[in-house]
Design a protein around this motif. Structure first.
Motif, PDB file in Angstrom:
ATOM      1  N   GLU A  84       0.833  -1.204   0.000  1.00  0.00           N
ATOM      2  CA  GLU A  84       0.000   0.000   0.000  1.00  0.00           C
ATOM      3  C   GLU A  84       0.867   1.253   0.000  1.00  0.00           C
ATOM      4  N   ASP A  85       1.982   1.186   0.717  1.00  0.00           N
ATOM      5  CA  ASP A  85       2.869   2.350   0.816  1.00  0.00           C
ATOM      6  C   ASP A  85       3.709   2.560  -0.440  1.00  0.00           C
ATOM      7  N   ARG A  86       3.763   1.559  -1.322  1.00  0.00           N
ATOM      8  CA  ARG A  86       4.613   1.641  -2.514  1.00  0.00           C
ATOM      9  C   ARG A  86       3.803   1.843  -3.788  1.00  0.00           C
ATOM     10  N   ARG A  87       2.577   2.273  -3.663  1.00  0.00           N
ATOM     11  CA  ARG A  87       1.711   2.404  -4.834  1.00  0.00           C
ATOM     12  C   ARG A  87       2.347   3.261  -5.924  1.00  0.00           C
ATOM     13  N   GLN A  89       5.402   3.937  -6.639  1.00  0.00           N
ATOM     14  CA  GLN A  89       6.524   3.292  -7.317  1.00  0.00           C
ATOM     15  C   GLN A  89       6.032   2.266  -8.333  1.00  0.00           C
ATOM     16  N   PHE A  90       5.047   1.470  -7.951  1.00  0.00           N
ATOM     17  CA  PHE A  90       4.522   0.468  -8.887  1.00  0.00           C
ATOM     18  C   PHE A  90       3.804   1.129 -10.061  1.00  0.00           C
ATOM     19  N   MET A  91       3.115   2.224  -9.800  1.00  0.00           N
ATOM     20  CA  MET A  91       2.463   2.954 -10.881  1.00  0.00           C
ATOM     21  C   MET A  91       3.497   3.442 -11.896  1.00  0.00           C
ATOM     22  N   GLN A  92       4.626   3.940 -11.407  1.00  0.00           N
ATOM     23  CA  GLN A  92       5.677   4.438 -12.292  1.00  0.00           C
ATOM     24  C   GLN A  92       6.290   3.331 -13.142  1.00  0.00           C
ATOM     25  N   GLY A  98       3.022  -0.394 -20.693  1.00  0.00           N
ATOM     26  CA  GLY A  98       1.771  -0.561 -21.418  1.00  0.00           C
ATOM     27  C   GLY A  98       0.510  -0.567 -20.592  1.00  0.00           C
ATOM     28  N   PHE A  99       0.609  -0.408 -19.271  1.00  0.00           N
ATOM     29  CA  PHE A  99      -0.575  -0.393 -18.424  1.00  0.00           C
ATOM     30  C   PHE A  99      -1.148   1.021 -18.381  1.00  0.00           C
ATOM     31  N   LYS A 100      -2.431   1.161 -18.695  1.00  0.00           N
ATOM     32  CA  LYS A 100      -3.092   2.436 -18.493  1.00  0.00           C
ATOM     33  C   LYS A 100      -3.214   2.701 -16.992  1.00  0.00           C
ATOM     34  N   THR A 101      -3.494   3.947 -16.635  1.00  0.00           N
ATOM     35  CA  THR A 101      -3.570   4.302 -15.216  1.00  0.00           C
ATOM     36  C   THR A 101      -4.588   3.440 -14.482  1.00  0.00           C
ATOM     37  N   SER A 102      -5.753   3.258 -15.066  1.00  0.00           N
ATOM     38  CA  SER A 102      -6.793   2.439 -14.429  1.00  0.00           C
ATOM     39  C   SER A 102      -6.362   0.980 -14.344  1.00  0.00           C
ATOM     40  N   GLU A 103      -5.663   0.497 -15.362  1.00  0.00           N
ATOM     41  CA  GLU A 103      -5.193  -0.896 -15.359  1.00  0.00           C
ATOM     42  C   GLU A 103      -4.116  -1.102 -14.303  1.00  0.00           C
ATOM     43  N   ALA A 104      -3.203  -0.129 -14.178  1.00  0.00           N
ATOM     44  CA  ALA A 104      -2.149  -0.236 -13.171  1.00  0.00           C
ATOM     45  C   ALA A 104      -2.747  -0.227 -11.769  1.00  0.00           C
ATOM     46  N   GLU A 105      -3.726   0.644 -11.543  1.00  0.00           N
ATOM     47  CA  GLU A 105      -4.372   0.702 -10.237  1.00  0.00           C
ATOM     48  C   GLU A 105      -5.069  -0.620  -9.925  1.00  0.00           C
ATOM     49  N   ALA A 106      -5.738  -1.186 -10.924  1.00  0.00           N
ATOM     50  CA  ALA A 106      -6.420  -2.468 -10.725  1.00  0.00           C
ATOM     51  C   ALA A 106      -5.426  -3.577 -10.433  1.00  0.00           C
ATOM     52  N   ASP A 107      -4.273  -3.540 -11.106  1.00  0.00           N
ATOM     53  CA  ASP A 107      -3.242  -4.554 -10.900  1.00  0.00           C
ATOM     54  C   ASP A 107      -2.706  -4.495  -9.474  1.00  0.00           C
ATOM     55  N   ILE A 108      -2.417  -3.301  -9.003  1.00  0.00           N
ATOM     56  CA  ILE A 108      -1.881  -3.127  -7.650  1.00  0.00           C
ATOM     57  C   ILE A 108      -2.928  -3.506  -6.611  1.00  0.00           C
ATOM     58  N   ASN A 109      -4.172  -3.045  -6.802  1.00  0.00           N
ATOM     59  CA  ASN A 109      -5.243  -3.359  -5.854  1.00  0.00           C
ATOM     60  C   ASN A 109      -5.460  -4.863  -5.736  1.00  0.00           C
ATOM     61  N   THR A 110      -5.479  -5.544  -6.885  1.00  0.00           N
ATOM     62  CA  THR A 110      -5.730  -6.984  -6.874  1.00  0.00           C
ATOM     63  C   THR A 110      -4.568  -7.741  -6.257  1.00  0.00           C
ATOM     64  N   ALA A 111      -3.338  -7.274  -6.492  1.00  0.00           N
ATOM     65  CA  ALA A 111      -2.169  -7.917  -5.888  1.00  0.00           C
ATOM     66  C   ALA A 111      -2.231  -7.811  -4.360  1.00  0.00           C
ATOM     67  N   ILE A 112      -2.607  -6.642  -3.857  1.00  0.00           N
ATOM     68  CA  ILE A 112      -2.733  -6.456  -2.410  1.00  0.00           C
ATOM     69  C   ILE A 112      -3.840  -7.340  -1.852  1.00  0.00           C
ATOM     70  N   LYS A 158       3.437 -11.585 -19.071  1.00  0.00           N
ATOM     71  CA  LYS A 158       2.621 -10.393 -19.318  1.00  0.00           C
ATOM     72  C   LYS A 158       1.955  -9.845 -18.060  1.00  0.00           C
ATOM     73  N   SER A 159       2.162 -10.488 -16.926  1.00  0.00           N
ATOM     74  CA  SER A 159       1.595  -9.990 -15.673  1.00  0.00           C
ATOM     75  C   SER A 159       2.720  -9.942 -14.642  1.00  0.00           C
ATOM     76  N   PRO A 160       3.622  -8.958 -14.777  1.00  0.00           N
ATOM     77  CA  PRO A 160       4.856  -8.974 -13.984  1.00  0.00           C
ATOM     78  C   PRO A 160       4.678  -8.672 -12.507  1.00  0.00           C
ATOM     79  N   LEU A 161       3.556  -8.093 -12.112  1.00  0.00           N
ATOM     80  CA  LEU A 161       3.315  -7.825 -10.693  1.00  0.00           C
ATOM     81  C   LEU A 161       2.239  -8.742 -10.133  1.00  0.00           C
ATOM     82  N   LEU A 162       1.019  -8.633 -10.635  1.00  0.00           N
ATOM     83  CA  LEU A 162      -0.083  -9.433 -10.107  1.00  0.00           C
ATOM     84  C   LEU A 162       0.182 -10.922 -10.287  1.00  0.00           C
TER      85      LEU A 162
END
Length: 289
Positions: A84-87, A89-92, A98-112, A158-162
């Motif tokens: 949660e504290d590194r959001r 950095q992951f967005m950057q 290739g992740f849109k802002t909404s896609e990146a947010e969804a990826d981070i949220n789902t990973a958490i 193709k899913s390097p974080l989630l």
């Protein structure tokens, strides 16, 4: 007029034993964005790096597997807190690949959320999947699950974080340790996740993250005699799958093939992913003693 400044590109190191070493070979490769522009350099892991990681993972297995299930759940929850504290950095790091802002947010949220999901299962899967077995004698007969040991895994390309988090979480939730090869094409989010692990309560050696080329390291993953199980999610070339299956038979490695089509879907999380890396131990005890 001053000369145009050249940016100093970061070299992302691997994560082994709670430290961030460079490859013993000294090799690196270029990590690029979706347009082919250089983002940073990533270490090109070698056979020696993998062998070192397995040795460290084996050393960490006893301590990690002997921790209470409740404590492992606390630690997975702590990883989620640190993410949660590194959001930012992951967005950057997700945006340029290739992740849109909404896609990146969804990826981070789902990973958490996925980390929290498996944190909740750490002290429950034994009750759900263990059993008391009826026997025709004056004995109690119990079947319990025990962690397999050291698991080697390939993170999805193709899913390097989630995808990475979705592989690691059930492996360590069940008391195993792991050595995982990050996405070859997009390795940067995996090392940022390693920084999260390093600042959380995960003991060094429980999770080890390598970067490099899959074709170079796959054979070593499958032939190492101290690796107890393997897991991959992407559809691998036919020759590579055959090689992994044949080599895994040398010490009867369990090979888990998990072709997840959508990492956001319900099929991407299930307690059965925990039991994939468990062995069933059956014990007998006389009645009345």
């Amino acid at each position: 007029m001053a000369e145009q400044r050249i940016d100093v590109k970061k070299t992302y190191k691997m994560y082994i034993g709670g430290d961030f070493p460079r490859s013993e070979s000294g090799r690196t490769y270029k990590a690029v964005d979706s347009d082919g522009n250089l983002l940073a350099n990533a270490c090109q892991g070698s056979r020696k790096d993998f062998r070192d990681a397995v040795k460290i993972a084996r050393g960490a297995f006893g301590g990690w597997s002997s921790r209470s299930a409740y404590n492992r759940g606390q630690i997975l929850y702590r990883i989620a807190e640190m993410m949660e504290d590194r959001r930012a950095q992951f967005m950057q790091e997700l945006g340029p690949i290739g992740f849109k802002t909404s896609e990146a947010e969804a990826d981070i949220n789902t990973a958490i959320d996925r980390l929290i999901y498996y944190a909740g299962w750490t002290d429950k899967y034994q009750q759900v999947f263990g059993s008391i077995n009826p026997v025709a004698s004056s004995h109690f007969n119990f079947s319990m699950l025990e962690p397999t040991g050291v698991v080697a895994a390939f993170a999805p390309e193709k899913s390097p974080l989630l995808g990475l988090v979705s592989l690691i979480a059930p492996i360590i939730a069940g008391g195993n340790t792991c050595v995982i090869l990050a996405s070859e094409e997009f390795p940067l989010p995996s090392i940022s996740f390693a920084e999260v692990l390093n600042s959380s309560d995960v003991p060094g050696g429980v999770v080890n993250i390598l970067t490099g080329y899959r074709e170079e390291i796959a054979e070593h993953f499958s032939t190492h005699m101290d690796v107890n199980a393997m897991c991959y999610t992407d559809e691998l070339p036919k020759e590579m799958k055959k090689m992994i299956d044949e080599n895994a038979s040398l010490n009867v490695k369990r090979v888990i093939k998990r072709p997840v089509r959508d990492w956001y879907s319900e099929e991407a999380q299930t307690p059965y992913f925990v039991t994939d890396f468990q062995e069933t131990k059956t014990t007998w005890h006389p009645v009345g003693y």
